[in-house]
Design a protein around this motif. Structure first.
Motif, PDB file in Angstrom:
ATOM      1  N   LEU A   1      21.776   7.425   7.168  1.00  0.00           N
ATOM      2  CA  LEU A   1      22.637   6.701   7.739  1.00  0.00           C
ATOM      3  C   LEU A   1      23.874   6.605   6.970  1.00  0.00           C
ATOM      4  O   LEU A   1      24.899   6.750   7.938  1.00  0.00           O
ATOM      5  CB  LEU A   1      21.938   5.440   7.942  1.00  0.00           C
ATOM      6  N   VAL A   2      23.916   6.481   5.876  1.00  0.00           N
ATOM      7  CA  VAL A   2      25.159   6.414   5.089  1.00  0.00           C
ATOM      8  C   VAL A   2      26.012   7.825   5.194  1.00  0.00           C
ATOM      9  O   VAL A   2      27.257   7.994   5.541  1.00  0.00           O
ATOM     10  CB  VAL A   2      25.209   6.225   3.650  1.00  0.00           C
ATOM     11  N   LYS A   3      25.359   8.928   5.149  1.00  0.00           N
ATOM     12  CA  LYS A   3      25.928  10.118   5.288  1.00  0.00           C
ATOM     13  C   LYS A   3      26.504  10.238   6.881  1.00  0.00           C
ATOM     14  O   LYS A   3      27.846  10.878   6.858  1.00  0.00           O
ATOM     15  CB  LYS A   3      24.938  11.199   4.881  1.00  0.00           C
ATOM     16  N   MET A   4      25.533   9.890   7.702  1.00  0.00           N
ATOM     17  CA  MET A   4      26.219   9.901   9.256  1.00  0.00           C
ATOM     18  C   MET A   4      27.670   9.178   9.308  1.00  0.00           C
ATOM     19  O   MET A   4      28.305   9.537   9.944  1.00  0.00           O
ATOM     20  CB  MET A   4      24.950   9.558  10.141  1.00  0.00           C
ATOM     21  N   ALA A   5      27.423   7.839   8.647  1.00  0.00           N
ATOM     22  CA  ALA A   5      28.615   6.863   8.890  1.00  0.00           C
ATOM     23  C   ALA A   5      29.879   7.427   8.281  1.00  0.00           C
ATOM     24  O   ALA A   5      30.695   7.429   8.697  1.00  0.00           O
ATOM     25  CB  ALA A   5      28.259   5.551   8.284  1.00  0.00           C
ATOM     26  N   THR A   6      29.624   8.288   7.238  1.00  0.00           N
ATOM     27  CA  THR A   6      30.825   8.877   6.554  1.00  0.00           C
ATOM     28  C   THR A   6      31.470  10.055   7.130  1.00  0.00           C
ATOM     29  O   THR A   6      32.644   9.868   7.400  1.00  0.00           O
ATOM     30  CB  THR A   6      30.429   9.462   5.006  1.00  0.00           C
ATOM     31  N   GLU A   7      30.526  10.545   7.768  1.00  0.00           N
ATOM     32  CA  GLU A   7      31.105  11.601   8.631  1.00  0.00           C
ATOM     33  C   GLU A   7      31.912  11.220   9.839  1.00  0.00           C
ATOM     34  O   GLU A   7      32.693  11.621  10.276  1.00  0.00           O
ATOM     35  CB  GLU A   7      29.844  12.777   9.190  1.00  0.00           C
ATOM     36  N   LEU A   8      31.337  10.061  10.353  1.00  0.00           N
ATOM     37  CA  LEU A   8      32.060   9.275  11.486  1.00  0.00           C
ATOM     38  C   LEU A   8      33.312   8.483  11.017  1.00  0.00           C
ATOM     39  O   LEU A   8      33.891   7.949  12.001  1.00  0.00           O
ATOM     40  CB  LEU A   8      31.146   8.574  12.376  1.00  0.00           C
ATOM     41  N   GLY A   9      33.745   8.517   9.828  1.00  0.00           N
ATOM     42  CA  GLY A   9      34.452   7.724   9.223  1.00  0.00           C
ATOM     43  C   GLY A   9      34.384   6.246   8.943  1.00  0.00           C
ATOM     44  O   GLY A   9      35.188   5.451   9.121  1.00  0.00           O
ATOM     45  N   ILE A  10      33.135   5.810   8.991  1.00  0.00           N
ATOM     46  CA  ILE A  10      32.823   4.486   8.696  1.00  0.00           C
ATOM     47  C   ILE A  10      32.450   4.069   7.354  1.00  0.00           C
ATOM     48  O   ILE A  10      31.749   4.986   6.601  1.00  0.00           O
ATOM     49  CB  ILE A  10      31.476   4.260   9.486  1.00  0.00           C
ATOM     50  N   ASP A  11      32.953   2.862   6.633  1.00  0.00           N
ATOM     51  CA  ASP A  11      32.666   2.589   5.452  1.00  0.00           C
ATOM     52  C   ASP A  11      31.338   2.444   5.082  1.00  0.00           C
ATOM     53  O   ASP A  11      30.473   1.509   6.187  1.00  0.00           O
ATOM     54  CB  ASP A  11      33.623   1.471   5.083  1.00  0.00           C
ATOM     55  N   PRO A  12      30.673   3.081   4.145  1.00  0.00           N
ATOM     56  CA  PRO A  12      29.291   2.905   3.780  1.00  0.00           C
ATOM     57  C   PRO A  12      28.938   1.319   3.750  1.00  0.00           C
ATOM     58  O   PRO A  12      27.738   1.031   3.889  1.00  0.00           O
ATOM     59  CB  PRO A  12      28.933   3.460   2.661  1.00  0.00           C
ATOM     60  N   LYS A  13      29.696   0.607   3.248  1.00  0.00           N
ATOM     61  CA  LYS A  13      29.402  -0.611   2.926  1.00  0.00           C
ATOM     62  C   LYS A  13      29.216  -1.468   4.337  1.00  0.00           C
ATOM     63  O   LYS A  13      28.240  -2.542   4.258  1.00  0.00           O
ATOM     64  CB  LYS A  13      30.621  -1.639   2.289  1.00  0.00           C
ATOM     65  N   TYR A  14      29.573  -0.981   5.364  1.00  0.00           N
ATOM     66  CA  TYR A  14      29.314  -1.540   6.674  1.00  0.00           C
ATOM     67  C   TYR A  14      27.950  -1.230   7.289  1.00  0.00           C
ATOM     68  O   TYR A  14      27.367  -1.882   8.033  1.00  0.00           O
ATOM     69  CB  TYR A  14      30.298  -1.485   7.849  1.00  0.00           C
ATOM     70  N   VAL A  15      27.592  -0.166   6.507  1.00  0.00           N
ATOM     71  CA  VAL A  15      26.026   0.411   7.000  1.00  0.00           C
ATOM     72  C   VAL A  15      25.054  -0.513   6.320  1.00  0.00           C
ATOM     73  O   VAL A  15      24.122  -1.124   7.235  1.00  0.00           O
ATOM     74  CB  VAL A  15      25.599   1.623   6.387  1.00  0.00           C
ATOM     75  N   ASP A  16      25.158  -0.934   5.180  1.00  0.00           N
ATOM     76  CA  ASP A  16      24.277  -2.059   4.519  1.00  0.00           C
ATOM     77  C   ASP A  16      24.234  -3.368   5.394  1.00  0.00           C
ATOM     78  O   ASP A  16      23.346  -3.981   5.582  1.00  0.00           O
ATOM     79  CB  ASP A  16      24.623  -2.297   3.141  1.00  0.00           C
ATOM     80  N   ALA A  17      25.709  -3.805   5.641  1.00  0.00           N
ATOM     81  CA  ALA A  17      25.661  -5.003   6.397  1.00  0.00           C
ATOM     82  C   ALA A  17      25.025  -5.038   7.866  1.00  0.00           C
ATOM     83  O   ALA A  17      24.218  -5.910   8.160  1.00  0.00           O
ATOM     84  CB  ALA A  17      27.343  -5.335   6.605  1.00  0.00           C
ATOM     85  N   ALA A  18      25.030  -3.688   8.395  1.00  0.00           N
ATOM     86  CA  ALA A  18      24.450  -3.569   9.725  1.00  0.00           C
ATOM     87  C   ALA A  18      23.030  -3.686   9.589  1.00  0.00           C
ATOM     88  O   ALA A  18      22.254  -3.972  10.387  1.00  0.00           O
ATOM     89  CB  ALA A  18      24.956  -2.214  10.365  1.00  0.00           C
ATOM     90  N   ILE A  19      22.514  -3.076   8.367  1.00  0.00           N
ATOM     91  CA  ILE A  19      20.937  -3.132   8.337  1.00  0.00           C
ATOM     92  C   ILE A  19      20.503  -4.271   7.982  1.00  0.00           C
ATOM     93  O   ILE A  19      19.392  -4.562   8.452  1.00  0.00           O
ATOM     94  CB  ILE A  19      20.747  -1.951   6.980  1.00  0.00           C
ATOM     95  N   ASP A  20      21.217  -5.216   7.134  1.00  0.00           N
ATOM     96  CA  ASP A  20      20.691  -6.635   7.065  1.00  0.00           C
ATOM     97  C   ASP A  20      20.603  -7.058   8.327  1.00  0.00           C
ATOM     98  O   ASP A  20      19.626  -8.084   8.744  1.00  0.00           O
ATOM     99  CB  ASP A  20      21.498  -7.057   5.888  1.00  0.00           C
ATOM    100  N   GLN A  21      21.669  -6.968   9.328  1.00  0.00           N
ATOM    101  CA  GLN A  21      21.608  -7.546  10.472  1.00  0.00           C
ATOM    102  C   GLN A  21      20.492  -7.397  11.357  1.00  0.00           C
ATOM    103  O   GLN A  21      19.946  -8.113  12.210  1.00  0.00           O
ATOM    104  CB  GLN A  21      23.059  -7.451  11.095  1.00  0.00           C
ATOM    105  N   VAL A  22      20.242  -5.893  11.287  1.00  0.00           N
ATOM    106  CA  VAL A  22      19.108  -5.385  12.173  1.00  0.00           C
ATOM    107  C   VAL A  22      17.765  -6.050  11.590  1.00  0.00           C
ATOM    108  O   VAL A  22      16.988  -6.433  12.400  1.00  0.00           O
ATOM    109  CB  VAL A  22      19.154  -3.900  12.102  1.00  0.00           C
ATOM    110  N   ARG A  23      17.710  -6.349  10.180  1.00  0.00           N
ATOM    111  CA  ARG A  23      16.469  -6.752   9.786  1.00  0.00           C
ATOM    112  C   ARG A  23      16.418  -8.132  10.153  1.00  0.00           C
ATOM    113  O   ARG A  23      15.031  -8.607   9.989  1.00  0.00           O
ATOM    114  CB  ARG A  23      16.504  -6.459   8.426  1.00  0.00           C
ATOM    115  N   VAL A  24      17.274  -9.043  10.430  1.00  0.00           N
ATOM    116  CA  VAL A  24      17.058 -10.296  10.792  1.00  0.00           C
ATOM    117  C   VAL A  24      17.175 -10.537  12.364  1.00  0.00           C
ATOM    118  O   VAL A  24      17.947 -10.214  13.088  1.00  0.00           O
ATOM    119  CB  VAL A  24      18.314 -11.157  10.223  1.00  0.00           C
ATOM    120  N   SER A  25      15.970 -11.068  12.840  1.00  0.00           N
ATOM    121  CA  SER A  25      15.985 -11.559  14.321  1.00  0.00           C
ATOM    122  C   SER A  25      15.905 -13.125  14.361  1.00  0.00           C
ATOM    123  O   SER A  25      15.386 -13.907  13.515  1.00  0.00           O
ATOM    124  CB  SER A  25      14.635 -11.083  14.832  1.00  0.00           C
ATOM    125  N   GLN A  26      16.801 -13.704  15.208  1.00  0.00           N
ATOM    126  CA  GLN A  26      17.020 -15.133  15.084  1.00  0.00           C
ATOM    127  C   GLN A  26      16.406 -15.663  16.728  1.00  0.00           C
ATOM    128  O   GLN A  26      16.304 -14.837  17.761  1.00  0.00           O
ATOM    129  CB  GLN A  26      18.276 -15.559  15.013  1.00  0.00           C
TER     130      GLN A  26
END
Length: 252
Positions: free
Chosen positions: A42-67
């Motif tokens: 996911l990080v590699k894909m995000a980097t290729e798309l110009g997305i900062d890897p730190k936002y990948v971890d933030a998105a992963i945490d949000q996906v892991r949490v259901s409210q």
């Protein structure tokens, strides 16, 4: 002359969004398999798309949490009781339950003010932070950690409505007793209306505050469980294949 064509602002947005979507599909086609994608992929894909890897971890945490929350109990639009819930993928180590205490307005589990108690893989404590006040539970089992906080309008009632009732009775009844019937009734209605408005405001703020506390606790749990996974991976011994062992012995 296709390259000379101009596009409206909305068309530019649509084209760029579609281009990103197609690029994502192309990246997925080259990396996805039956088991999905790993974080590194996911990080590699995000980097290729110009997305900062730190936002990948933030998105992963949000996906892991259901409210979610129950419908609760309302009276005249006032939230009297609501149960807010968040479920995190991953079990929080019961020995690390204390990491959530600062989000409850309590620095640690040893404080008598927290009213906290832990039984096995379940923690029960009391939120007292800002407008939020009420019980909260953290249960860690079956591969998930469930955070449940219950909002109660009791504090808002005691701080807003109850004093208004007492004051209106004392002041209004006193005016009526002295023959000021209209003035007494106006005073009673005015004081009760002010108290109801204050009660409504405090109850709504308390309900929203409890929801935010549950969200913050879930975020802390998500961070901690992710850190646990990293620590577990680092602590796990690396296995050596039998042929590699034989090769080492031959060289010796």
């Amino acid at each position: 002359m296709e390259h000379q064509r101009t596009y409206s602002e909305q068309q530019v947005k649509d084209i760029l969004m579609k281009a990103v979507d197609l690029q994502q599909q192309g990246a997925l086609a080259g990396t996805a398999d039956a088991n999905g994608l790993s974080r590194d992929q996911l990080v590699k894909m995000a980097t290729e798309l110009g997305i900062d890897p730190k936002y990948v971890d933030a998105a992963i945490d949000q996906v892991r949490v259901s409210q979610g929350q129950d419908k609760g109990v309302r009276f005249l639009g006032i939230p009297l009781s609501h149960t807010h819930e968040a479920v995190v993928d991953g079990e929080l180590d019961p020995e690390r339950f204390d990491v959530v205490m600062p989000e409850l307005g309590t620095p640690n589990m040893n404080s008598n003010f927290s009213g906290s108690s832990q039984v096995g893989r379940s923690l029960t404590a009391r939120v007292s932070k800002g407008f939020a006040f009420g019980p909260i539970t953290v249960v860690s089992r079956d591969g998930k950690t469930k955070v449940t906080g219950k909002h109660s309008a009791f504090v808002g009632f005691m701080a807003g409505m109850y004093p208004a009732i007492i004051l209106s009775f004392v002041l209004g009844a006193g005016m009526i007793a002295k023959g000021h019937l209209v003035g007494g009734l106006v005073a009673i209605l005015g004081i009760l209306g002010t108290g109801l408005g204050l009660f409504t405001l405090m109850a709504r703020k308390a309900d929203q505050a409890m929801k935010e506390v549950v969200s913050r606790v879930a975020a802390v749990v998500a961070d901690e469980t992710r850190a646990q996974d990293v620590r577990d991976n680092l602590a796990r011994p690396t296995s050596v294949a039998p042929q590699d062992e034989a090769h080492v012995e031959d060289r010796a």
